[in-house]
Design a protein around this motif. Structure first.
Motif, PDB file in Angstrom:
ATOM      1  N   ASP A  91      -2.965 -14.009   2.052  1.00 19.42           N
ATOM      2  CA  ASP A  91      -3.546 -12.418   2.515  1.00 19.42           C
ATOM      3  C   ASP A  91      -3.433 -12.385   4.106  1.00 19.42           C
ATOM      4  O   ASP A  91      -4.408 -12.734   4.973  1.00 19.42           O
ATOM      5  N   THR A  92      -2.296 -10.968   4.544  1.00 17.23           N
ATOM      6  CA  THR A  92      -1.876 -11.478   6.510  1.00 17.23           C
ATOM      7  C   THR A  92      -3.287  -9.957   6.562  1.00 17.23           C
ATOM      8  O   THR A  92      -3.492 -10.475   8.294  1.00 17.23           O
ATOM      9  N   ASN A  93      -3.241  -9.918   5.898  1.00 16.31           N
ATOM     10  CA  ASN A  93      -5.034  -8.905   6.236  1.00 16.31           C
ATOM     11  C   ASN A  93      -6.756  -9.712   6.707  1.00 16.31           C
ATOM     12  O   ASN A  93      -6.488 -10.235   7.801  1.00 16.31           O
ATOM     13  N   GLN A  95      -5.740 -13.650   6.106  1.00 14.24           N
ATOM     14  CA  GLN A  95      -5.636 -14.607   8.044  1.00 14.24           C
ATOM     15  C   GLN A  95      -6.345 -15.626   6.133  1.00 14.24           C
ATOM     16  O   GLN A  95      -6.463 -16.632   7.098  1.00 14.24           O
ATOM     17  N   GLN A 107     -11.592 -11.223  -0.451  1.00 17.46           N
ATOM     18  CA  GLN A 107     -10.583 -11.018  -1.286  1.00 17.46           C
ATOM     19  C   GLN A 107     -10.729  -9.787  -2.659  1.00 17.46           C
ATOM     20  O   GLN A 107      -9.549  -9.649  -3.318  1.00 17.46           O
ATOM     21  N   THR A 266       9.543 -14.223   4.426  1.00 13.91           N
ATOM     22  CA  THR A 266       9.138 -13.122   5.594  1.00 13.91           C
ATOM     23  C   THR A 266       9.844 -13.603   6.490  1.00 13.91           C
ATOM     24  O   THR A 266       9.767 -14.602   7.540  1.00 13.91           O
ATOM     25  N   ASN A 304       1.122  -7.143   1.955  1.00 20.12           N
ATOM     26  CA  ASN A 304      -0.658  -7.717   2.474  1.00 20.12           C
ATOM     27  C   ASN A 304      -0.084  -9.166   1.675  1.00 20.12           C
ATOM     28  O   ASN A 304      -0.929 -10.452   2.504  1.00 20.12           O
ATOM     29  N   ARG A 305       0.682  -8.785   0.682  1.00 15.35           N
ATOM     30  CA  ARG A 305       0.422 -10.926   0.233  1.00 15.35           C
ATOM     31  C   ARG A 305       1.602 -11.029  -0.419  1.00 15.35           C
ATOM     32  O   ARG A 305       1.141 -12.647  -0.990  1.00 15.35           O
ATOM     33  N   GLU A 308       8.963 -10.250   2.495  1.00 13.37           N
ATOM     34  CA  GLU A 308       9.386  -8.973   2.212  1.00 13.37           C
ATOM     35  C   GLU A 308      10.681  -8.984   2.355  1.00 13.37           C
ATOM     36  O   GLU A 308      11.726  -8.376   1.321  1.00 13.37           O
TER      37      GLU A 308
END
Length: 425
Positions: A91-93, A95, A107, A266, A304-305, A308
């Motif tokens: 999860d990029t939010n 981290q 989460q 990504t 965010n999970r 791309e």
């Protein structure tokens, strides 16, 4: 006058039981719907025949994996809405990596996401959540009454059944959600068509018979039971290693990669088109920009999970690996298109609030949340919009009518005894 008083007390007990419905949901991981057609099952076939049967099984959400689908079943939400898009992801939010074992680390920050056991708890119904994914997590300050703090494959199905029935027998809870890891384990190791998988299925059928005998003996058959699975299982036929096979340079993408039965990456700045075009050269797959991923999967909004770029195979049986060395892959896998017959899950139900001898064509696993709310007289989470019971109204038994009939029958008996003793005096 003793006998009429006893009858009245029995009547009160019956009405009390009828007004407080109980529900047990059992999930058998990886129980492919086609197994029910391939093999005879003495107990499971009986459950289907006596209660609710789904002709074509139950459709999972995409991806057809364990963690995401158990949360879809529990919440009535698609994966892009509840946020669990794989068994393990970054999860990029936050981290942080999120997986089955992740404790309360943010989460579940979206207050719209509410599992059935939280809905029940908020509305005064007590729940026991036994080994179900996310059972050990807190949701916005709320937990069920009973839950498994740590997962283990060492607990037998019958031990789980014993625990569930004891909670129900002692009126500790009204809802039990129980997860078991078979036959998924055997399907992965040996393949869906292996003797070992069949043996596990037969053992589970006997375990369900054990359950039904306990329900009859200890609960007087006064229990609604739903038996389901999260997804099916398919034979692995091909392994794709995009980095090892030279379709993409490993240094061209970021560290957070999803692999398995889909592949998501990504690209690093300036590398997007090169990576996308390289992935599109892999035979028998489709590579999509995340924003162009087909809407029918209800998957791509969890930005965010997810990476791309999302790559999926044209047919089942393909397994993606990010490894740069040769790998050995399980004989069976799942995670493929959720409309494939091999990915369909099982669904059957029986009990006092379900009609008898009903066959439906199919349903979606996001409908389960709403079925359970109907059974337990709960107001559903307004954000659980993926499923409904609009096309399933015929599966329910009208308990109010049932209670009225009980009341009428018992009233006649009590009145008869009252008149008998009055005239005798």
């Amino acid at each position: 006058m003793i006998i009429p008083i006893i009858l009245i007390l029995q009547f009160i007990e019956i009405i009390s039981s009828a007004s407080n419905p109980r529900l047990l949901i059992i999930s058998l991981d990886g129980f492919r719907h086609q197994y029910l057609k391939k093999y005879p099952f003495e107990t499971l076939n009986r459950v289907e025949d006596e209660g609710i049967k789904s002709k074509n099984g139950m459709q999972p959400t995409f991806v057809t994996m364990t963690y995401p689908n158990h949360i879809s079943i529990a919440t009535g939400m698609y994966q892009e809405d509840h946020g669990i898009i794989h068994n393990r992801f970054f999860d990029t939010n936050l981290q942080k990596i999120v997986s089955f074992d992740t404790r309360d680390q943010g989460q579940w920050s979206d207050a719209k996401v509410e599992p059935l056991w939280i809905t029940a708890t908020k509305q005064g119904k007590r729940s026991a959540v036994l080994f179900w994914p996310a059972a050990h997590n807190e949701f916005h300050g709320t937990r069920p009454l009973i839950y498994s703090w740590a997962y283990s494959d060492n607990i037998s199905m019958r031990e789980k059944i014993d625990n569930a029935i004891s909670y129900l027998r002692e009126n500790v809870v009204e809802l039990v959600m129980l997860y078991h890891f078979e036959p998924d384990k055997q399907g992965h190791i040996y393949g869906p068509d292996a003797n070992e998988t069949h043996e596990a299925l037969i053992r589970l059928d006997r375990d369900i018979n054990y359950l039904l005998e306990k329900v009859k003996k200890e609960l007087n058959d006064d229990l609604n039971i739903i038996i389901l699975s999260d997804h099916g299982m398919s034979n692995t036929v091909r392994t794709v290693q995009p980095f090892r096979e030279g379709y993409v340079n490993r240094s061209s993408v970021g560290e957070n990669i999803l692999d398995g039965t889909l592949f998501s990456v990504t690209p690093r700045p300036g590398q997007f088109e090169q990576v996308l075009n390289g992935l599109r050269l892999i035979p028998g797959v489709k590579a999509y920009k995340r924003e162009e991923f087909p809407e029918r999967f209800h998957y791509a909004k969890a930005v965010n999970r997810l990476g791309e770029i999302i790559v999926v195979p044209d047919s089942e049986g393909v397994y993606f690996s990010q490894a740069t060395e040769n790998v050995s892959v399980a004989k069976g896998n799942h995670g493929y298109d959720n409309i494939l017959p091999s990915m369909q899950a099982i669904f059957m139900a029986k009990g006092p609030d379900f009609n008898r001898h009903i066959e439906i064509d199919s349903l979606k696993n996001v409908d389960i949340y709403h079925i359970a709310c109907k059974i337990l007289n709960l107001k559903p989470n307004p954000y659980a919009k993926a499923g409904s019971i609009d096309n399933l109204t015929n599966i329910f038994h009208l308990r109010a009518n049932h209670c009225s009939q009980i009341f009428l029958n018992m009233s006649v008996v009590v009145l008869a005894w009252f008149l008998y003793f009055t005239m005798d005096i």
